[in-house]
Design a protein around this motif. Structure first.
Motif, short mmCIF file in Angstrom:
data_model
loop_
_atom_site.label_atom_id
_atom_site.label_comp_id
_atom_site.label_asym_id
_atom_site.label_seq_id
_atom_site.Cartn_x
_atom_site.Cartn_y
_atom_site.Cartn_z
N UNK A 130 -1.39 9.33 5.49
CA UNK A 130 -0.33 8.39 5.89
C UNK A 130 0.52 7.92 4.71
N UNK A 131 0.13 8.20 3.48
CA UNK A 131 0.94 7.85 2.31
C UNK A 131 0.76 6.43 1.81
N UNK A 132 -0.07 5.62 2.49
CA UNK A 132 -0.29 4.25 2.01
C UNK A 132 -1.11 4.27 0.72
N UNK A 133 -0.84 3.32 -0.18
CA UNK A 133 -1.63 3.31 -1.42
C UNK A 133 -3.10 3.00 -1.14
N UNK A 134 -3.98 3.71 -1.83
CA UNK A 134 -5.42 3.45 -1.70
C UNK A 134 -5.86 2.72 -2.96
#
Ligand code: ZN
Ligand code: ZN
Length: 247
Positions: A49-53
């Motif tokens: 999803x491209x969200x920062x981890x």
């Protein structure tokens, strides 16, 4: 020849950075290197999803294909997302200038930035999508805005990467209301049945292009239509994304 012509043009009208106004010699014409490195980059994105981890290098080595907690619980319909920057200043200002004030030089900057990132990201050309589909606008919105910002960005990416673009394969058949003020659930409901695919795929890997991914609900709905129509994998390419997940 082209390079010589560019150098001649640069002598007559030296390129200046759209963000700080300084004349510069960076490789992307409308942004200088210091402004480029100051953009709010997402360094450790979820593959899906491209969200920062959140990641602590003391405890584990990070795999590029790592998924965030939300995607582990319920995965979006798209398989991979390349959205290099956060929807924060000054990226937000550039996107708004392009989308709502028709500042076309900003659109060119966004497309050049994303095209560069996409080229770097798929070092192995065999793993690249083979078709680009811009997120379509409904006719009503297209008439009001005068242009589809996703299509304008996609055209430049297609030209830079030599990947074919098909802006007519998918239509937006439902005039959805603006997603800005909606919750994640309302967004999913809002875009349900919003797209129709006019021609089937033969298992191709397809890239959906948009300016900004907000929760990913629009790309999720579009990816699900593309997969049902026979697309093998669906990747999302966007300049920026907000910190929201579609589920
Ligand atoms: Zn600058
Ligand atoms: Zn994720």
């Amino acid at each position: 020849m082209k390079r010589l012509f560019r150098r001649w043009l640069d002598t007559l009208w030296p390129p200046y950075c759209l963000l700080c106004g300084q004349v510069h010699s960076g490789s992307i014409q409308s942004i200088c290197l210091p402004c480029l490195s100051d953009l709010p980059r997402i360094d450790t994105p979820c593959w899906r999803c491209g969200l920062p981890i959140a990641f602590d290098p003391k405890f584990a080595s990070r795999q590029p294909t790592q998924l965030c907690g939300n995607c582990l619980k319920r995965t979006p319909s798209f398989h991979h997302c390349v959205a290099p920057w956060l929807y924060d200043m000054p990226v937000q200002q550039v996107i708004n200038g392009f989308k709502h004030k028709q500042q076309l030089v900003y659109g060119r900057l966004l497309a050049d930035l994303l095209a560069r990132r996409v080229t770097e990201h798929y070092a192995d050309k065999d793993k690249r999508p083979t078709l680009i589909i811009p997120v379509p606008l409904h006719q009503q919105k297209l008439r009001k805005r005068g242009f589809n910002q996703a299509l304008e960005i996609a055209k430049i990416i297609a030209r830079n990467t030599q990947i074919p673009l098909d802006p007519h394969r998918v239509q937006r058949c439902k005039p959805t209301t603006s997603q800005q003020e909606l919750t994640a659930m309302q967004r999913r409901r809002n875009v349900r049945n919003a797209f129709v695919c006019r021609k089937p795929f033969q298992g191709e890997c397809v890239a959906i292009v948009d300016d900004v991914v907000t929760t990913g609900a629009t790309c999720d709905a579009l990816a699900s239509v593309l997969s049902e129509a026979g697309a093998g994998e669906v990747h999302v390419w966007a300049v920026a994304r907000t910190l929201k997940h579609p589920y």
